[in-house]
Design a protein around this motif. Structure first.
Motif, PDB file in Angstrom:
ATOM      1  N   LEU A  72       7.605  28.010  -5.287  1.00 19.31           N
ATOM      2  CA  LEU A  72       6.557  28.589  -4.441  1.00 19.31           C
ATOM      3  C   LEU A  72       7.060  29.863  -3.763  1.00 19.31           C
ATOM      4  CD1 LEU A  72       5.191  25.255  -2.925  1.00 19.31           C
ATOM      5  CD2 LEU A  72       3.947  26.791  -4.474  1.00 19.31           C
TER       6      LEU A  72
ATOM      7  N   SER B  51       0.547  22.455 -10.230  1.00 20.85           N
ATOM      8  CA  SER B  51      -0.589  22.458 -11.157  1.00 20.85           C
ATOM      9  C   SER B  51      -1.149  23.865 -11.351  1.00 20.85           C
ATOM     10  CB  SER B  51      -1.700  21.547 -10.624  1.00 20.85           C
ATOM     11  OG  SER B  51      -2.349  22.176  -9.533  1.00 20.85           O
ATOM     12  N   ARG B  52      -1.968  24.005 -12.390  1.00 25.23           N
ATOM     13  CA  ARG B  52      -2.608  25.300 -12.633  1.00 25.23           C
ATOM     14  C   ARG B  52      -3.468  25.715 -11.446  1.00 25.23           C
ATOM     15  NH1 ARG B  52      -4.350  25.509 -19.044  1.00 25.23           N
ATOM     16  NH2 ARG B  52      -2.311  24.878 -19.863  1.00 25.23           N
ATOM     17  N   ASP B  53      -4.217  24.759 -10.901  1.00 22.16           N
ATOM     18  CA  ASP B  53      -5.051  25.083  -9.736  1.00 22.16           C
ATOM     19  C   ASP B  53      -4.196  25.533  -8.554  1.00 22.16           C
ATOM     20  OD1 ASP B  53      -7.447  24.680 -10.905  1.00 22.16           O
ATOM     21  OD2 ASP B  53      -7.920  22.801  -9.886  1.00 22.16           O
ATOM     22  N   GLU B  54      -3.056  24.896  -8.392  1.00 19.86           N
ATOM     23  CA  GLU B  54      -2.185  25.318  -7.291  1.00 19.86           C
ATOM     24  C   GLU B  54      -1.648  26.724  -7.523  1.00 19.86           C
ATOM     25  OE1 GLU B  54      -0.204  21.433  -5.235  1.00 19.86           O
ATOM     26  OE2 GLU B  54       0.478  21.853  -7.265  1.00 19.86           O
TER      27      GLU B  54
ATOM     28  N   THR C 223      -3.089  29.211  -9.181  1.00 20.71           N
ATOM     29  CA  THR C 223      -4.109  30.217  -8.878  1.00 20.71           C
ATOM     30  C   THR C 223      -4.378  30.271  -7.375  1.00 20.71           C
ATOM     31  OG1 THR C 223      -5.877  28.635  -9.409  1.00 20.71           O
ATOM     32  CG2 THR C 223      -5.204  30.147 -11.139  1.00 20.71           C
ATOM     33  N   GLU C 224      -4.236  29.134  -6.707  1.00 20.41           N
ATOM     34  CA  GLU C 224      -4.405  29.125  -5.247  1.00 20.41           C
ATOM     35  C   GLU C 224      -3.257  29.889  -4.571  1.00 20.41           C
ATOM     36  OE1 GLU C 224      -7.185  27.508  -4.038  1.00 20.41           O
ATOM     37  OE2 GLU C 224      -6.754  28.291  -2.035  1.00 20.41           O
ATOM     38  N   VAL C 225      -2.041  29.755  -5.094  1.00 22.40           N
ATOM     39  CA  VAL C 225      -0.893  30.529  -4.586  1.00 22.40           C
ATOM     40  C   VAL C 225      -1.191  32.024  -4.686  1.00 22.40           C
ATOM     41  CG1 VAL C 225       1.456  31.278  -5.224  1.00 22.40           C
ATOM     42  CG2 VAL C 225       0.927  28.826  -5.005  1.00 22.40           C
ATOM     43  N   ILE C 226      -1.750  32.430  -5.800  1.00 22.44           N
ATOM     44  CA  ILE C 226      -2.048  33.852  -6.021  1.00 22.44           C
ATOM     45  C   ILE C 226      -3.108  34.338  -5.035  1.00 22.44           C
ATOM     46  CG2 ILE C 226      -3.031  35.484  -7.684  1.00 22.44           C
ATOM     47  CD1 ILE C 226      -1.712  33.758  -9.924  1.00 22.44           C
ATOM     48  N   LEU C 227      -4.161  33.511  -4.847  1.00 19.52           N
ATOM     49  CA  LEU C 227      -5.203  33.873  -3.880  1.00 19.52           C
ATOM     50  C   LEU C 227      -4.614  33.966  -2.472  1.00 19.52           C
ATOM     51  CD1 LEU C 227      -8.156  34.312  -3.033  1.00 19.52           C
ATOM     52  CD2 LEU C 227      -8.455  31.823  -3.062  1.00 19.52           C
TER      53      LEU C 227
END
Lengths: 143, 143, 143, 143, 143, 143
Positions: free
Chosen positions: A74, A103-106, A108-112
């Motif tokens: 992270l 996870s993939r969702d995590e 993309t959430e990291v990027i956001l």
């Protein structure tokens, strides 16, 4: 490709070799083939850089017990997204993030989330890299 | 492409949908098809990022009355040139600059001016992007 | 403060002197005393840098007719906010922005706008600098 | 490609032309064909930028006697590696480094050294550029 | 401190006020007094920026369920350390990291880890900020 | 100042201790007291970071035979000036530059040269740091 081997000799001393091998085992455990490929890709042009990424970056730092692999990835993603211009490294480390259970969702959430600190352009560029990694995972055997 | 829809659900609530639609109308007015294409390109990989670029970046910020569109694009160009590594975004916003009435000569002058603050390499890279946009405008119907 | 004057001699040739004087007149017109103070502050430590900021940055670039002073300052603010770590320069150029007719509200709007591209931290730091400039203008005769 | 020639006229005045020609001779001496190619590549899109890179960057700065060419290239490499996103410029200046007598081993050592200050990703990207330059030198007549 | 209130009026509409209040509650939960102080410190100079940091940064993004608070702070620290020049923000977010259960040892380990990606200088600067936060926690009631 | 010693224990193993001592001797030879002070200043807050700056940065990298100390300092200065926000590190390394025989005039020339690649603001900030170092050398016994 280099004109002399001067200055590179010490990375093959027994002590350095042991450090590199240990680092490479950490690297392979986390990044899989993509990580090994980075080191291998430096073998002809800057073997000492490849050595120290493995020996120092993974053997000395990544392997320290003070932070779990998920947390390290992270931090790595936060740094690489913010730095910009690190798309090849981001690709390796988004793969590594998946490998350590993010996870993939995590991802993309990291990027956001990072966009608040480094702006939207870096986040859009990181999303393009994430898509590449996810598509490769969907169409090929995972590393 | 994402493994679950968790954490993305709120961007389709009536309130968020209204914010996004408003933002997209601002975005379309300024950036034309190129802007819509950015949001669309995020739909599969990071829809929440696309949502917030539209809803926040364009609906909340760009649409504020405190600064005219020409001024906003000049600030945007100054920031993107200086950041570096934002070539895709620079391409969209050089197009947007043309759309709000900034001339080609002014755009190349902006790039030259920015060089004093961020150095020649960033200015050379921005010039390459400007050429791409200008050629596309010369060879295709404008957005 | 320097051990020899070697390499600095050319900045006082008639041609360079004329370029510097022209640049300084542009600089004074835009930035007032704050701009002159930057050049003066470099006189002991890096006179050639001060020379070229005046001769090149202001005489050669800023004075070009291709972009009006308001537009140049908007680009400058966008670049300096995004670069980060340029607080002293931002202070001079927020003052210059006021001098060329950009209002306080527009300056804070510029900072908010730039946040979309370079993130909130840079915008918060720039706001702190803007406050300093505005307070100095309120409590002292304007430059 | 630009809509008017406004604002560009002064770069062809006798004084500016003399400055540009001097700068181009310095540039050609150091960077060879690669340097000329950069200026030429800007001729259609941003001729004033090309002019000032030659006249100011090379004529005014690079040609100053205060620092030998080897030292200037070492500083240049350190800056470009750290900035990131300057791969095209790094390519020209790695070539220039070879031209002023910095060996291939020294260049890869420069990249490894810079990693301490700007991190491994920038160093890996710079190594990829170095490989490109070295291969071009091996397979084509040197500039 | 601003010459007119133009362009700021919308942040006090019922809808925006609700968004800001929600964001401020998220911010207070995570960052405690230090976070509130950031928003308050912007009230005189750039209230719209303060509004959007709360409404967008914390209400829209931080509060999303897709990533736990610990993970968000690790990404934030990675980004801020890498960006550099964000010492005030790093101070707030190192405090926030402690608030969400990241230990002091983990924070210093995060800084060491980030050094691989952004170099030693950024890590040394971040360590100085961490010391300040830790000392303040030792000598004053926690936020 | 840290809540547990976990994760730091390995830096005092015989092997790591030998690496750190070797690195510190390289560091002291180049940077003198200023370099030692950096490591010492990290002892309470991030001892592992201090260890690895010495063991890796100076023992593994700086001490390599592939590049002379003067060249390493030129690369270091180029990188630190370009990165920005590294004023404390720049101070140490401008001192180190003097220690390895780079003159004051050369240091100011390095800063002017770097301005072409990273812009004037970074060069002005670096000049301020150079002045501090030169004044300290004039008023105190050299390190």
């Amino acid at each position: 490709m280099t004109d002399t081997a001067a200055g590179q000799h010490d990375i093959d001393s027994p002590g350095q070799l042991a450090r590199r091998r240990h680092g490479q085992s950490v690297l392979s455990r986390i990044d899989g083939h993509a990580g090994e490929a980075v080191i291998d890709s430096l073998a002809d042009i800057n073997p000492a850089l490849g050595h120290h990424i493995a020996a120092f970056g993974f053997g000395d730092i990544y392997d320290r017990p003070g932070l779990d692999p998920r947390s390290r990835q992270l931090v790595t993603l936060g740094s690489l997204i913010a730095l910009g211009g690190c798309e090849p490294q981001l690709k390796v480390h988004i793969g590594a993030a998946l490998n350590v259970g993010i996870s993939r969702d995590e991802i993309t959430e990291v990027i956001l989330h990072a966009a608040c600190y480094c702006g939207f352009p870096r986040a859009v560029n990181a999303s393009v890299v994430a898509r590449e990694v996810f598509i490769e995972r969907d169409t090929a055997p995972a590393t």
